[in-house]
Design a protein around this motif. Structure first.
Motif, short mmCIF file in Angstrom:
data_model
loop_
_atom_site.label_atom_id
_atom_site.label_comp_id
_atom_site.label_asym_id
_atom_site.label_seq_id
_atom_site.Cartn_x
_atom_site.Cartn_y
_atom_site.Cartn_z
N LYS A 191 0.81 -1.21 0.00
CA LYS A 191 0.00 0.00 0.00
C LYS A 191 0.85 1.26 0.00
N ASP A 192 1.93 1.25 0.74
CA ASP A 192 2.72 2.46 0.92
C ASP A 192 3.61 2.68 -0.29
N MET A 193 3.08 3.38 -1.29
CA MET A 193 3.83 3.63 -2.51
C MET A 193 4.50 5.00 -2.49
N GLY A 194 4.30 5.78 -1.42
CA GLY A 194 4.89 7.10 -1.35
C GLY A 194 6.37 7.03 -1.02
N VAL A 195 7.02 8.17 -1.18
CA VAL A 195 8.45 8.27 -0.88
C VAL A 195 8.62 8.97 0.46
N ASP A 196 9.36 8.35 1.35
CA ASP A 196 9.62 8.92 2.67
C ASP A 196 10.82 9.85 2.57
N ASP A 197 10.55 11.14 2.33
CA ASP A 197 11.63 12.11 2.17
C ASP A 197 12.47 12.28 3.43
N SER A 198 11.95 11.84 4.57
CA SER A 198 12.70 12.00 5.81
C SER A 198 14.00 11.20 5.79
N LEU A 199 14.07 10.20 4.91
CA LEU A 199 15.30 9.41 4.81
C LEU A 199 16.48 10.25 4.33
N TRP A 228 13.94 8.27 -4.67
CA TRP A 228 12.69 7.93 -5.36
C TRP A 228 12.81 6.57 -6.05
N VAL A 229 13.90 6.38 -6.78
CA VAL A 229 14.07 5.12 -7.51
C VAL A 229 14.28 3.96 -6.55
N ALA A 230 15.00 4.20 -5.46
CA ALA A 230 15.18 3.14 -4.45
C ALA A 230 13.84 2.73 -3.86
N GLN A 231 12.96 3.70 -3.62
CA GLN A 231 11.63 3.38 -3.10
C GLN A 231 10.84 2.55 -4.10
N HIS A 232 10.94 2.92 -5.37
CA HIS A 232 10.24 2.17 -6.41
C HIS A 232 10.75 0.73 -6.48
N VAL A 233 12.06 0.57 -6.47
CA VAL A 233 12.64 -0.77 -6.54
C VAL A 233 12.28 -1.58 -5.30
N LEU A 284 16.04 -0.30 -14.85
CA LEU A 284 15.77 1.11 -14.58
C LEU A 284 16.22 1.96 -15.77
N TYR A 285 15.29 2.72 -16.33
CA TYR A 285 15.59 3.54 -17.50
C TYR A 285 16.38 2.71 -18.52
N PRO A 286 15.81 1.59 -18.97
CA PRO A 286 16.58 0.58 -19.70
C PRO A 286 17.00 1.01 -21.11
N PHE A 287 18.25 0.73 -21.42
CA PHE A 287 18.78 0.90 -22.78
C PHE A 287 18.85 -0.49 -23.39
N LEU A 288 17.84 -0.83 -24.19
CA LEU A 288 17.69 -2.18 -24.72
C LEU A 288 17.80 -2.25 -26.24
N THR A 289 17.66 -1.11 -26.89
CA THR A 289 17.77 -1.07 -28.35
C THR A 289 18.11 0.36 -28.76
N LEU A 290 18.61 0.53 -29.98
CA LEU A 290 19.02 1.85 -30.44
C LEU A 290 17.81 2.74 -30.68
N ASN A 291 18.02 4.03 -30.47
CA ASN A 291 16.98 5.03 -30.71
C ASN A 291 17.39 5.88 -31.90
N PRO A 292 16.81 5.65 -33.08
CA PRO A 292 17.22 6.39 -34.28
C PRO A 292 16.94 7.88 -34.21
N ASN A 293 16.11 8.29 -33.25
CA ASN A 293 15.76 9.71 -33.12
C ASN A 293 16.66 10.45 -32.13
N SER A 294 17.65 9.76 -31.58
CA SER A 294 18.50 10.37 -30.56
C SER A 294 19.75 10.98 -31.18
N GLU A 310 18.03 0.58 3.36
CA GLU A 310 17.14 1.05 4.43
C GLU A 310 15.68 0.75 4.11
N LEU A 311 15.29 0.95 2.86
CA LEU A 311 13.89 0.76 2.47
C LEU A 311 13.49 -0.71 2.46
N LEU A 312 14.45 -1.59 2.35
CA LEU A 312 14.18 -3.03 2.45
C LEU A 312 14.29 -3.51 3.89
N GLY A 313 14.46 -2.56 4.80
CA GLY A 313 14.46 -2.89 6.22
C GLY A 313 15.64 -3.70 6.69
#
Length: 353
Positions: A39-47, A335-340, A183-193, A103-106
């Protein structure tokens, strides 16, 4: 069908199949898959202000190569998280992320981040250049040599090209690896980059690659305080102290920059191939990906393609403007650590039902 969950979990929408309208670049959700999430999907900024257990840095001899390791060992771990960086593969960039994740994994998981060979402070390999394939083999060797005897599940987490590396590791370590997060995966080339095009042009030329590496490495001749000032002014005042230190100590090394560019060259060659959709479909319940809104390395078009090729796989979009370089700021790392952490807790809860 929704999965039955314990009282402290509830089903929410995590993954979706996404399409794009003709007149908009914004994704439109067309189908969903449900997962049980904490349930707790928020980020605890106090960390950000709290004391936390610090990651230890050490050197490891692995298959005759000297490797940089960042780790936190739990007293009685129930799982082991192995983190694979992007390119540059300097683990010190991820120090805040590793500590927040612990820390977030206790404190229930040991966490190891393994750097890429010769993306290091010292030129341990005497100027040798390492390809993407060699970096993959290096990480697989780490599991075989360092984690061979552990009895707990291994969770792979990769950033950028580290996501691709993690998938390849997963293929060859099916008995030990139970979950893989990109995380922010680079899996194939981006012809528009444009950025990818420029980097490819530099990497393809030995003269340009050497010149660029010498130019960047020359900054290492400056006094430390001056170099730190330049890094902060040129790369952003929001960078954490750990990220600034990593840039100053590692990216100012000629051998590191040469390896960064050579690895990029081999990445571009390999990622011109079609992703292994069959493997992802086979293991879709054991994989998850986080994309950014404006990320040329892992564009939303790739998220759309994954959702089409692998319906039901867990896909998320970060909309907090932490960007591909999340690890360079403390708020981004948190933020990303909380997501993971939420993904891992969810996966473990579903697995144990």
């Amino acid at each position: 069908m929704l999965i039955k969950t314990p009282n402290h979990f509830h089903p929410i929408i995590l993954a979706s199949e996404i399409a794009y309208t003709r007149d908009s670049k914004l994704p439109v959700i067309t189908r969903f898959s449900a997962r049980c999430l904490n349930k707790d999907m928020g980020v605890d900024d106090s960390l950000l202000a709290k004391d936390r257990k610090r990651a230890n840095f050490r050197l490891c001899s692995l298959s005759s190569y000297t490797s940089e390791i960042l780790e936190i060992q739990a007293d009685a771990p129930s799982l082991h998280v192995l983190f694979v960086p992007g390119n540059p593969g300097v683990v010190l960039f991820y120090k805040d992320f590793v500590e927040f994740l612990y820390e977030l994994l206790g404190g229930t998981a040991s966490i190891t981040a393994i750097g890429h060979v010769s993306h290091s402070r010292k030129d341990w390999e005497h100027g040798r250049l390492f390809s993407l394939e060699e970096q993959i083999d290096h990480k697989i060797d780490f599991i075989r040599e360092e984690l061979q005897n552990i009895k707990i599940p291994i969770i792979l987490v990769g950033h950028s090209i580290g996501s691709y590396i993690s998938i390849e590791m997963f293929k060859k370590s099916l008995e030990k690896v139970k979950y893989c997060v990109g995380l922010y995966p680079f899996l194939t080339l981006n012809p528009n980059s444009t950025a990818q095009l420029i980097i490819a042009k530099i990497a393809q030329s030995q003269i340009l690659a050497a010149a660029a590496s010498y130019l960047i490495a020359s900054l290492g001749l400056l006094p430390v305080k001056t170099l730190r000032f330049i890094v902060r002014k040129s790369l952003g005042k929001s960078w954490s102290a750990n990220a600034v230190e990593a840039a100053c100590s590692h990216l100012s090394q000629y051998h590191t920059m040469r390896n960064v560019l050579y690895m990029a060259l081999t990445e571009f060659k390999k990622l011109a191939e079609t992703p292994d959709w069959a493997f992802l479909r086979e293991r879709k319940d054991q994989c998850a990906f986080l994309f950014g809104v404006d990320d040329h390395w892992g564009p939303l078009q790739m998220l759309e393609e994954i959702s089409k090729q692998v319906p039901g796989i867990a896909l998320s979009i970060e909309r907090e403007n932490h960007t591909h370089g999340f690890c360079c700021t403390e708020p981004g790392s948190l933020w990303v650590a909380q997501h993971v952490a939420n993904l891992i807790k969810n996966q473990m809860a579903c697995t144990n039902q």
